[in-house]
Motif scaffolding. Sequence first.
Motif, PDB file in Angstrom:
ATOM      1  N   SER A 120       0.641  -1.431  -0.097  1.00  0.00           N
ATOM      2  CA  SER A 120      -0.127   0.181  -0.605  1.00  0.00           C
ATOM      3  C   SER A 120       0.795   1.236   0.070  1.00  0.00           C
ATOM      4  N   GLU A 121       1.591   1.575   0.948  1.00  0.00           N
ATOM      5  CA  GLU A 121       3.027   2.452   0.621  1.00  0.00           C
ATOM      6  C   GLU A 121       3.601   2.496  -0.458  1.00  0.00           C
ATOM      7  N   LEU A 122       3.974   1.027  -1.134  1.00  0.00           N
ATOM      8  CA  LEU A 122       4.614   2.165  -2.491  1.00  0.00           C
ATOM      9  C   LEU A 122       3.708   2.411  -3.604  1.00  0.00           C
ATOM     10  N   PHE A 123       2.329   1.420  -3.645  1.00  0.00           N
ATOM     11  CA  PHE A 123       1.574   1.015  -4.698  1.00  0.00           C
ATOM     12  C   PHE A 123       0.004   2.237  -4.685  1.00  0.00           C
ATOM     13  N   GLY A 124      -0.176   2.311  -3.810  1.00  0.00           N
ATOM     14  CA  GLY A 124      -1.269   3.272  -2.815  1.00  0.00           C
ATOM     15  C   GLY A 124      -2.244   2.027  -3.302  1.00  0.00           C
ATOM     16  N   HIS A 125      -4.004   2.568  -3.072  1.00  0.00           N
ATOM     17  CA  HIS A 125      -5.193   1.855  -2.735  1.00  0.00           C
ATOM     18  C   HIS A 125      -5.930   2.588  -2.975  1.00  0.00           C
ATOM     19  N   ALA A 126      -6.989   1.629  -3.591  1.00  0.00           N
ATOM     20  CA  ALA A 126      -8.464   2.158  -4.071  1.00  0.00           C
ATOM     21  C   ALA A 126      -9.450   2.131  -2.631  1.00  0.00           C
ATOM     22  N   LYS A 127      -9.799   3.135  -2.644  1.00  0.00           N
ATOM     23  CA  LYS A 127     -11.051   3.427  -1.133  1.00  0.00           C
ATOM     24  C   LYS A 127     -11.364   1.877  -1.357  1.00  0.00           C
TER      25      LYS A 127
ATOM     26  N   THR B 168     -10.318  -3.273   5.078  1.00  0.00           N
ATOM     27  CA  THR B 168     -10.880  -2.918   6.053  1.00  0.00           C
ATOM     28  C   THR B 168     -10.700  -1.498   5.964  1.00  0.00           C
ATOM     29  N   SER B 169      -9.539  -1.311   6.012  1.00  0.00           N
ATOM     30  CA  SER B 169      -8.955   0.367   6.354  1.00  0.00           C
ATOM     31  C   SER B 169      -9.125   1.197   5.189  1.00  0.00           C
ATOM     32  N   ALA B 170      -8.696   0.808   4.107  1.00  0.00           N
ATOM     33  CA  ALA B 170      -8.919   1.494   2.901  1.00  0.00           C
ATOM     34  C   ALA B 170     -10.487   2.685   2.568  1.00  0.00           C
ATOM     35  N   ILE B 171      -9.690   3.437   3.674  1.00  0.00           N
ATOM     36  CA  ILE B 171     -11.639   4.330   3.390  1.00  0.00           C
ATOM     37  C   ILE B 171     -10.924   5.392   3.081  1.00  0.00           C
ATOM     38  N   LYS B 172     -10.313   6.028   1.389  1.00  0.00           N
ATOM     39  CA  LYS B 172     -10.173   6.791   0.853  1.00  0.00           C
ATOM     40  C   LYS B 172      -9.100   5.879  -0.069  1.00  0.00           C
ATOM     41  N   ASP B 173      -9.312   6.868  -1.419  1.00  0.00           N
ATOM     42  CA  ASP B 173      -8.165   6.332  -2.382  1.00  0.00           C
ATOM     43  C   ASP B 173      -6.862   6.958  -1.659  1.00  0.00           C
ATOM     44  N   ARG B 174      -5.875   6.402  -1.954  1.00  0.00           N
ATOM     45  CA  ARG B 174      -4.205   7.169  -1.921  1.00  0.00           C
ATOM     46  C   ARG B 174      -3.297   6.490  -2.765  1.00  0.00           C
ATOM     47  N   SER B 175      -2.481   7.427  -2.765  1.00  0.00           N
ATOM     48  CA  SER B 175      -1.609   7.582  -3.665  1.00  0.00           C
ATOM     49  C   SER B 175      -0.227   6.861  -2.964  1.00  0.00           C
ATOM     50  N   GLY B 176       0.222   6.097  -3.628  1.00  0.00           N
ATOM     51  CA  GLY B 176       1.846   5.753  -3.227  1.00  0.00           C
ATOM     52  C   GLY B 176       2.726   6.020  -3.330  1.00  0.00           C
TER      53      GLY B 176
END
Length: 446
Positions: free
Chosen positions: A209-216, A220-228
């Motif tokens: 997640s830190e490297l690639f980011g994740h989609a909302k 479970t804890s991915a409450i919003k889109d996040r850039s890696g």
Amino acid sequence: MKTPKILLVDDEEATLFGYSRFLTKAGYSIETAKSLKEAKSITHGKSFDAVLLDLKLPDGNAIDWIAELKSAHQNTAIIVITGVSDIATAVKAIKLGANNFLTKPLNMEDLNISIKKGLEFEELKKRDFVHQRLNPKNGDPYFGSSPVIEKVIQYANVAAMNHTVVLLCGETGTGKGILARWIHDHSARKNEAFVEVNCSSLKGELLRSELFGHAKGAFTSAIKDRSGLIEVADGGTLFLDEIGDMDLEVQTQLLKTIEEKSYRRIGENKVRTSDFRLICATNRNLTEASNKGTFRKDLYYRINIFPISLPSLRERREDLPGLIKHMLMSFGYDQFPLQQSVIDTLVRYEWPGNIRELRNMLERALLLSQGKSLNCSHFPGLEGSTPLNQDSSTPEVWNLDDLEKLHIVKALKHFGGDKYETSNALGISLSSLYRKLDKMQQHATA
């Protein structure tokens, strides 16, 4: 100001014409040669500020001429041109005396930057000011001026002039992170982001997640889109510290990203791209790890294009007085010269934690001195003793693993078993300390 003279050595007429036209417009005086024989003849009676050298020529491989050319013209910058498949040969050329290498097809602006850097480096070397490339007066860190560290500086200059992957190897605390930042700050990407990731502190999904980011909603804890951080490093440098600790699953994804410069956020199908420059660092033997299957061989081959090995402090004790002074000055200490007994005590010590341990010990000594001049009593455990307080009955030559074990045990005792304080004092991560303790336990029960 004189016009720099450059010799272009290449057997392709069109290539010589293109280089000559561009470099003439850039303000250089150009001569050309189409073979080794012709190049040797021209340089026999004439000197050049730089030689742009294609390795594959009709009458031989130019790598065999580099040492001879450098011996006859010590302050001539040599820039090697090579194909992508000849990177290992290019690295060998660097060891023989070349300043830099560029891969075909060449970007003309990269070529111009490489020539300028090469000319600048040779001018500094001619004046015997090479070590000032890393002088604190210029806002740069100080690494030392011993022959072994000057070789590291030379390689770092080459790395800064290129965009290729760099692998920094060395023991914990030898300054790999500082050197990675220096390479970035002296590269064409210096105005873009320098993004650092410690692969030993994050595992599995967290590191992905830190490297690639994740989609909302990806987990479970991915409450919003996040850039890696790969996305953040677009245009700049991605520094992967302790890459030897990276999980195999993440290694697989990283390899694909390095090769294709594309990736997907976790839980997203959209393919994204990032033009990042990769620098990796490790204190592990990755050859051994890849043979054991704990590190992917294909990833190792991909990141081991331009390795730079940083020496331990015990391999360059002559640098210690200068490093000690510069570190103390950075803490605001100005009572010089130090007592010779203090210098002798610190130079005798083995420094298993290297530069990081040295900095921590100096900072602690300043706290103990309470503004007074430093003396040996401000270095508890070191004063008036040989490394590790060994007595006269112990051997003069120690096995380095045994030295490290003894020092860890001593540090743990000093901090009452507090592993967090111990790891900070030793200049290593908490996870590294646990790993070393586990290894010590395994050996004890074997």
